[in-house]
Design an enzyme around this catalytic site. Structure first.
Site, PDB file in Angstrom:
ATOM      1  N   LYS A  42       0.867  -1.186   0.000  1.00  0.00           N
ATOM      2  CA  LYS A  42       0.000   0.000   0.000  1.00  0.00           C
ATOM      3  C   LYS A  42       0.895   1.223   0.000  1.00  0.00           C
ATOM      4  O   LYS A  42       2.035   1.179   0.479  1.00  0.00           O
ATOM      5  CB  LYS A  42      -0.892   0.021   1.244  1.00  0.00           C
TER       6      LYS A  42
HETATM    7  P1  NAD Z   1     -12.693   7.970  -3.453  1.00  0.00           P
HETATM    8  O1  NAD Z   1     -11.702   8.961  -3.015  1.00  0.00           O
HETATM    9  O2  NAD Z   1     -12.983   7.807  -4.898  1.00  0.00           O
HETATM   10  O3  NAD Z   1     -14.081   8.246  -2.728  1.00  0.00           O
HETATM   11  C1  NAD Z   1     -14.206   8.367  -1.336  1.00  0.00           C
HETATM   12  C2  NAD Z   1     -15.628   8.817  -1.011  1.00  0.00           C
HETATM   13  O4  NAD Z   1     -15.761   8.873   0.415  1.00  0.00           O
HETATM   14  C3  NAD Z   1     -15.947  10.219  -1.522  1.00  0.00           C
HETATM   15  O5  NAD Z   1     -17.302  10.262  -1.920  1.00  0.00           O
HETATM   16  C4  NAD Z   1     -15.739  11.084  -0.291  1.00  0.00           C
HETATM   17  O6  NAD Z   1     -16.482  12.303  -0.337  1.00  0.00           O
HETATM   18  C5  NAD Z   1     -16.244  10.153   0.783  1.00  0.00           C
HETATM   19  N1  NAD Z   1     -15.725  10.492   2.110  1.00  0.00           N
HETATM   20  C6  NAD Z   1     -14.489  10.885   2.456  1.00  0.00           C
HETATM   21  N2  NAD Z   1     -14.416  11.133   3.775  1.00  0.00           N
HETATM   22  C7  NAD Z   1     -15.658  10.879   4.269  1.00  0.00           C
HETATM   23  C8  NAD Z   1     -16.227  10.940   5.553  1.00  0.00           C
HETATM   24  N3  NAD Z   1     -15.513  11.378   6.603  1.00  0.00           N
HETATM   25  N4  NAD Z   1     -17.521  10.582   5.699  1.00  0.00           N
HETATM   26  C9  NAD Z   1     -18.251  10.160   4.629  1.00  0.00           C
HETATM   27  N5  NAD Z   1     -17.771  10.093   3.388  1.00  0.00           N
HETATM   28  C10 NAD Z   1     -16.488  10.449   3.213  1.00  0.00           C
HETATM   29  O7  NAD Z   1     -12.211   6.575  -2.816  1.00  0.00           O
HETATM   30  P2  NAD Z   1     -12.616   5.117  -3.274  1.00  0.00           P
HETATM   31  O8  NAD Z   1     -11.613   4.656  -4.259  1.00  0.00           O
HETATM   32  O9  NAD Z   1     -14.068   5.081  -3.591  1.00  0.00           O
HETATM   33  O10 NAD Z   1     -12.331   4.292  -1.926  1.00  0.00           O
HETATM   34  C11 NAD Z   1     -13.292   4.201  -0.882  1.00  0.00           C
HETATM   35  C12 NAD Z   1     -12.925   3.044   0.039  1.00  0.00           C
HETATM   36  O11 NAD Z   1     -12.873   1.830  -0.733  1.00  0.00           O
HETATM   37  C13 NAD Z   1     -11.548   3.147   0.701  1.00  0.00           C
HETATM   38  O12 NAD Z   1     -11.604   2.538   1.971  1.00  0.00           O
HETATM   39  C14 NAD Z   1     -10.655   2.327  -0.217  1.00  0.00           C
HETATM   40  O13 NAD Z   1      -9.498   1.842   0.461  1.00  0.00           O
HETATM   41  C15 NAD Z   1     -11.600   1.202  -0.568  1.00  0.00           C
HETATM   42  N6  NAD Z   1     -11.276   0.480  -1.800  1.00  0.00           N
HETATM   43  C16 NAD Z   1     -11.135   1.116  -2.985  1.00  0.00           C
HETATM   44  C17 NAD Z   1     -10.856   0.400  -4.142  1.00  0.00           C
HETATM   45  C18 NAD Z   1     -10.777   1.047  -5.500  1.00  0.00           C
HETATM   46  O14 NAD Z   1     -10.716   0.320  -6.499  1.00  0.00           O
HETATM   47  N7  NAD Z   1     -10.794   2.361  -5.616  1.00  0.00           N
HETATM   48  C19 NAD Z   1     -10.682  -0.984  -4.067  1.00  0.00           C
HETATM   49  C20 NAD Z   1     -10.821  -1.623  -2.823  1.00  0.00           C
HETATM   50  C21 NAD Z   1     -11.132  -0.877  -1.706  1.00  0.00           C
END
Ligand code: NAD
Length: 410
Positions: free
Chosen positions: A102
């Site tokens: 990571k």
């Molecule tokens: P992103 O940055 O695209 O989106 C994050 C979202 O969460 C946004 O809508 C943001 O406004 C919201 N957010 C941020 N802080 C917040 C809070 N305090 N309260 C409520 N909402 C909040 O990120 P992502 O890629 O969608 O990732 C989201 C989660 O999924 C993370 O935990 C990430 O590790 C996990 N994840 C992502 C992927 C991927 O392919 N992108 C894969 C596996 C896991």
């Protein structure tokens, strides 16, 4: 307790059940390599800011290190280490040939301009590039990063090493990204939700669903859940949430968010804050934003029957235990959100072969792999009488430990 310690509670339970020796446990628990770098950036106003960047390679025994890069104010060494460890167990659970890693830069990406983000990404990449390589370590997007971030990373790396599309996944399709990668995590989450709901005797069509987070993962979960016939009753992002007991008009919500940059002021629904939404009366809750949002304080108030962890580590161990005691089913992150890394694996494979898959090929393979992982977790959970989370760790840790023995590593 640190996030890494929390992940290791789960690792230790699996090691105990597997009967691993103390030495092997220590070897598997610790990251193999950690790098902290200063990331100096010339800001648009001419000043210089120095950010902290990290890349943690947790375990590479099953293949090249693989894991996302996050831009977030809480992205520190411990959090990145914990998430790298989760990647090791996730990649083993879904049986793709990667180790776990990571990365992160501690910053608030919303406060940086596009040019500042571009400069920061390039500097971060050149400061960690000696760890990267298509057969060494392949980053991907995560919280606060996107396909554009991966394009910048690939460009910075390619300036040093020559054209290298396979150095990152989750990049734009025009640059060698895979069709289906952007929606893959959300698609996988919803697929697993459908199977888990059916196992609980719940018809996903018409089920009331609450989704926290409207970024890459959350927004695609909302779309896929709505296409599956679920009633999406609440959605939020960092600015706040919206709620409608009759179900949100998802098409209008997506169009609104595209226009205004947030779901929080969607006019055709009632406003709701991010804490209230976790406690809403619903059938399925999908935290898809940040870590540790369900904790000992609010876990007793969760009213969903099924919680599906789209985000990484959204439940503290205390919350997990409380939900378990209350009979609320939890599908763990390393299973639920594995669709992203599975399609990253397909993207990497396509880059190595300089070949393109169709969307149908990507989706069919994704559905098959995540479905197989779900079935293995379910079978292990029933056989051992343990939770889905413990079953997922048992499989992941067991596979990594077995490869150590085969390779004659020590
Ligand atoms: P992103 O940055 O695209 O989106 C994050 C979202 O969460 C946004 O809508 C943001 O406004 C919201 N957010 C941020 N802080 C917040 C809070 N305090 N309260 C409520 N909402 C909040 O990120 P992502 O890629 O969608 O990732 C989201 C989660 O999924 C993370 O935990 C990430 O590790 C996990 N994840 C992502 C992927 C991927 O392919 N992108 C894969 C596996 C896991």
């Amino acid at each position: 307790m640190s996030t890494f310690d929390e992940v290791n509670i789960l690792f230790d339970r699996a090691s105990e059940r597997l009967g691993l020796s103390d030495g092997i446990r220590e070897l598997l628990r610790r990251p193999w390599r950690e790098l902290r770098v200063s990331v100096p950036v010339r800001m648009d106003d001419g000043s210089i800011r120095v950010f902290s960047g990290y890349r943690v390679q947790h375990n590479g025994v099953r293949g090249p290190y693989k894991g996302g890069v996050r831009y977030h104010p809480d992205a520190d060494q411990d959090e990145v280490r914990a998430l790298a460890s989760l990647m090791t167990w996730k990649n083993a659970l879904v049986d793709i040939p990667f180790g776990g890693a990571k990365g992160g830069v501690q910053c608030d990406p919303l406060s940086l301009s596009n040019d500042e983000l571009n400069r920061m990404t390039r500097r971060y990449t050149t400061n960690i590039e000696h760890l990267l390589g298509v057969n060494r370590d392949i980053p991907a997007p995560d919280l606060g990063t996107s396909a554009q971030t991966m394009a910048w990373m690939m460009d910075a790396y390619s300036h040093i090493h020559g054209y290298s599309p396979g150095i990152v996944t989750g990049k734009p399709v025009e640059l060698g990204g895979s069709v289906g990668r952007e929606q893959a995590t959300g698609r996988g989450v919803v697929l697993v939700t459908r199977i888990a709901a059916a196992d609980l005797g719940m018809d996903p069509r018409g089920a009331r669903i609450v989704i926290q987070g409207f970024g890459n993962v959350g927004a695609w979960c909302v779309r896929a859940a709505s296409e599956m016939g679920c009633k999406v009753i609440a959605v939020s992002d960092i600015h706040g949430g919206v709620h409608s007991g009759d179900g949100l008009d998802v098409r209008a919500l997506v169009a609104h968010a595209r226009e205004s940059g947030t779901v929080s002021d969607f006019p055709a629904a009632d406003p709701l804050d991010n804490n209230e939404m976790l406690e809403l009366d619903c059938d399925i809750l999908i935290p898809a934003a940040i870590d540790r949002v369900v904790h000992a304080g609010n876990a007793p108030k969760v009213r969903a029957r099924l919680v599906v962890e789209a985000a990484n580590h959204p439940l503290t161990p205390e919350a997990d235990a409380i939900l378990g005691d209350r009979g609320i089913a939890v599908i763990p992150d390393i299973l639920a959100n594995a669709g992203g890394v599975i399609v990253s694996y397909f993207e990497w494979t396509q880059n190595l072969y300089q070949h393109r898959w169709t969307l149908d090929e990507v989706n069919d393979e994704l559905d098959a792999m995540i479905g197989k992982a779900y079935a293995a977790v379910r079978e292990t959970s029933l056989r051992e009488g343990i939770s889905y989370r413990d079953a997922a760790f048992l499989i992941g840790v067991g596979r990594v430990a077995a490869i150590f023995q085969m390779r004659g590593f020590i």
